[in-house]
Every structure is written in structure tokens, then in C-alpha cells.
Design a protein around this motif. Structure first.
Motif, PDB file in Angstrom:
ATOM      1  N   LYS A 155      11.743   9.217  -0.562  1.00  0.00           N
ATOM      2  CA  LYS A 155      11.165   7.870  -0.375  1.00  0.00           C
ATOM      3  C   LYS A 155      11.452   7.349   1.034  1.00  0.00           C
ATOM      4  O   LYS A 155      10.574   6.764   1.664  1.00  0.00           O
ATOM      5  N   LYS A 156      12.641   7.604   1.531  1.00  0.00           N
ATOM      6  CA  LYS A 156      12.991   7.157   2.884  1.00  0.00           C
ATOM      7  C   LYS A 156      12.189   7.911   3.940  1.00  0.00           C
ATOM      8  O   LYS A 156      11.701   7.323   4.909  1.00  0.00           O
ATOM      9  N   LEU A 157      12.066   9.226   3.779  1.00  0.00           N
ATOM     10  CA  LEU A 157      11.334  10.042   4.738  1.00  0.00           C
ATOM     11  C   LEU A 157       9.854   9.651   4.800  1.00  0.00           C
ATOM     12  O   LEU A 157       9.279   9.535   5.878  1.00  0.00           O
ATOM     13  N   VAL A 158       9.257   9.423   3.656  1.00  0.00           N
ATOM     14  CA  VAL A 158       7.864   8.990   3.612  1.00  0.00           C
ATOM     15  C   VAL A 158       7.728   7.635   4.311  1.00  0.00           C
ATOM     16  O   VAL A 158       6.739   7.371   4.979  1.00  0.00           O
ATOM     17  N   GLY A 159       8.766   6.810   4.191  1.00  0.00           N
ATOM     18  CA  GLY A 159       8.759   5.498   4.814  1.00  0.00           C
ATOM     19  C   GLY A 159       9.053   5.503   6.309  1.00  0.00           C
ATOM     20  O   GLY A 159       9.052   4.460   6.948  1.00  0.00           O
ATOM     21  N   GLY A 160       9.361   6.675   6.872  1.00  0.00           N
ATOM     22  CA  GLY A 160       9.559   6.776   8.311  1.00  0.00           C
ATOM     23  C   GLY A 160      10.990   6.990   8.756  1.00  0.00           C
ATOM     24  O   GLY A 160      11.247   7.088   9.959  1.00  0.00           O
ATOM     25  N   ALA A 161      11.935   7.058   7.852  1.00  0.00           N
ATOM     26  CA  ALA A 161      13.336   7.262   8.213  1.00  0.00           C
ATOM     27  C   ALA A 161      13.595   8.735   8.514  1.00  0.00           C
ATOM     28  O   ALA A 161      13.801   9.526   7.620  1.00  0.00           O
ATOM     29  N   ARG A 162      13.517   9.083   9.794  1.00  0.00           N
ATOM     30  CA  ARG A 162      13.788  10.466  10.207  1.00  0.00           C
ATOM     31  C   ARG A 162      14.074  10.499  11.685  1.00  0.00           C
ATOM     32  O   ARG A 162      13.834   9.600  12.407  1.00  0.00           O
ATOM     33  N   PRO A 188       2.909  12.061  12.172  1.00  0.00           N
ATOM     34  CA  PRO A 188       4.319  12.302  11.902  1.00  0.00           C
ATOM     35  C   PRO A 188       4.478  13.264  10.732  1.00  0.00           C
ATOM     36  O   PRO A 188       3.662  13.279   9.812  1.00  0.00           O
ATOM     37  N   TYR A 189       5.531  14.047  10.785  1.00  0.00           N
ATOM     38  CA  TYR A 189       5.804  14.996   9.702  1.00  0.00           C
ATOM     39  C   TYR A 189       7.308  15.123   9.531  1.00  0.00           C
ATOM     40  O   TYR A 189       8.087  14.752  10.404  1.00  0.00           O
ATOM     41  N   PHE A 190       7.699  15.643   8.387  1.00  0.00           N
ATOM     42  CA  PHE A 190       9.108  15.946   8.161  1.00  0.00           C
ATOM     43  C   PHE A 190       9.211  17.239   7.366  1.00  0.00           C
ATOM     44  O   PHE A 190       8.272  17.627   6.665  1.00  0.00           O
ATOM     45  N   ALA A 193       0.841  -1.203   0.000  1.00  0.00           N
ATOM     46  CA  ALA A 193       0.000   0.000   0.000  1.00  0.00           C
ATOM     47  C   ALA A 193       0.874   1.250   0.000  1.00  0.00           C
ATOM     48  O   ALA A 193       1.916   1.292   0.642  1.00  0.00           O
ATOM     49  N   LYS A 194       0.429   2.243  -0.726  1.00  0.00           N
ATOM     50  CA  LYS A 194       1.160   3.504  -0.765  1.00  0.00           C
ATOM     51  C   LYS A 194       0.805   4.349   0.451  1.00  0.00           C
ATOM     52  O   LYS A 194      -0.304   4.293   0.967  1.00  0.00           O
ATOM     53  N   THR A 195       1.755   5.156   0.880  1.00  0.00           N
ATOM     54  CA  THR A 195       1.593   6.047   2.019  1.00  0.00           C
ATOM     55  C   THR A 195       0.828   7.294   1.584  1.00  0.00           C
ATOM     56  O   THR A 195       1.145   7.905   0.564  1.00  0.00           O
ATOM     57  N   LYS A 196      -0.153   7.675   2.384  1.00  0.00           N
ATOM     58  CA  LYS A 196      -0.946   8.876   2.102  1.00  0.00           C
ATOM     59  C   LYS A 196      -0.254  10.072   2.751  1.00  0.00           C
ATOM     60  O   LYS A 196      -0.026  10.087   3.962  1.00  0.00           O
ATOM     61  N   VAL A 197       0.078  11.070   1.940  1.00  0.00           N
ATOM     62  CA  VAL A 197       0.870  12.217   2.391  1.00  0.00           C
ATOM     63  C   VAL A 197       0.085  13.519   2.226  1.00  0.00           C
ATOM     64  O   VAL A 197      -0.492  13.779   1.172  1.00  0.00           O
ATOM     65  N   PHE A 198       0.086  14.319   3.271  1.00  0.00           N
ATOM     66  CA  PHE A 198      -0.428  15.691   3.227  1.00  0.00           C
ATOM     67  C   PHE A 198       0.764  16.599   2.988  1.00  0.00           C
ATOM     68  O   PHE A 198       1.805  16.443   3.636  1.00  0.00           O
ATOM     69  N   VAL A 200       1.368  10.658   6.958  1.00  0.00           N
ATOM     70  CA  VAL A 200       2.497  11.543   7.244  1.00  0.00           C
ATOM     71  C   VAL A 200       2.254  12.890   6.551  1.00  0.00           C
ATOM     72  O   VAL A 200       1.572  12.956   5.532  1.00  0.00           O
ATOM     73  N   ALA A 201       2.835  13.950   7.130  1.00  0.00           N
ATOM     74  CA  ALA A 201       2.764  15.280   6.519  1.00  0.00           C
ATOM     75  C   ALA A 201       4.158  15.689   6.061  1.00  0.00           C
ATOM     76  O   ALA A 201       5.126  15.555   6.802  1.00  0.00           O
ATOM     77  N   CYS A 202       4.237  16.165   4.844  1.00  0.00           N
ATOM     78  CA  CYS A 202       5.482  16.675   4.271  1.00  0.00           C
ATOM     79  C   CYS A 202       5.388  18.199   4.265  1.00  0.00           C
ATOM     80  O   CYS A 202       4.506  18.774   3.627  1.00  0.00           O
TER      81      CYS A 202
END
Length: 129
Positions: free
Chosen positions: A122-129, A89-91, A2-7, A61-63
Motif C-alpha cells: 500500500k505504501k509503495l503504490v502510494g509513492g513511498a520508495r 514510476p515503478y517499484f 481515487a484508486k491508483t492504476k497499477v501495471f 505506477v508499475a509493480c
């Protein structure tokens, strides 16, 4: 998978082109994310904040795309604050490699400003932060 839903949140007055770039990247075949409704360009009042809160609560996640004037973008700070309050979570993404980008006022001191590369994104959306 499943793809990550990003705001996405960005400074409408200065950085709309960055939103367009991110929309383009979301369309890549290997993109691990898709974009939800992004920032709302309306007067910041309780109704606007309620709409933003509903949208932010519905994502994974929020970008937060940061540019030269993000520190003065009240809408971006409001969206960051909502994400913090809702535990979303946001970055912070450095929108311009050749300019000094600033964090929104609501960002925490410990929030890092990450370089915008396809691999990093791609890493940030996946939680690497």
C-alpha cells in the motif's frame, strides 16, 4: 479517494502464481489500487513492445514482481525499460520471502527490492520508495 492504476510485470514462466496473489490483494476492500492489463504473453517484437508501451503509459505506477529467475525474463526487462523511458514510476517487489529473488536486468543499480507485505504494498503504490 481515487484508486491508483497499477501495471504489473512478472515472469510468466516461473511466477504466474504471484500475479494471482496480487490480483487477490487488489480486490481487498481497503486496497488503494486496481490492476490494469498486466504483462503481454507474446513473442517480444516491435508490435508487442508497442502494446506494452501503450499500457504502461496509461498507468500511475508499475509493480515489477521479482522471483528467482526475473533476471533472465526478457519481457520483464523490456517492460521496466519502457517504464523508465516513459517516466512511469515503478517499484520492485520481492515475490518470495523464502527464496532469493533477482532484479530484472533493466533495473537500475539503485532500485531497491522491497518486501511484499500488505502494508509495504500500500505504501509503495502510494509513492513511498
Amino acid at each position: 479517494m481515487a484508486k491508483t492504476k497499477v501495471f504489473i510485470s512478472f515472469d510468466y514462466d516461473h511466477d504466474e502464481i504471484l500475479k494471482i496473489f496480487l490480483v487477490g490483494q487488489a480486490k481487498n476492500e481497503d486496497s488503494p489500487f486496481y490492476l490494469a492489463d498486466w504483462s503481454i504473453k507474446e513473442h517480444i517484437d516491435d508490435n508487442w513492445k508497442a502494446k506494452a508501451r501503450t499500457r504502461i503509459k496509461s498507468v500511475d505506477v508499475a509493480c515489477i514482481i521479482c522471483g528467482e529467475h526475473t533476471d533472465t525474463a526478457t519481457g520483464v526487462s523490456a517492460e521496466v525499460k519502457i517504464a523508465q523511458e516513459e517516466g512511469v514510476p515503478y517499484f520492485l517487489l520481492n515475490g518470495y520471502s523464502e527464496k532469493t529473488c533477482k532484479k530484472p536486468k533493466a533495473a537500475k543499480d539503485g532500485d531497491s527490492l522491497y518486501n511484499w507485505t500488505w502494508d509495504n504494498l500500500k505504501k509503495l503504490v502510494g509513492g513511498a520508495r
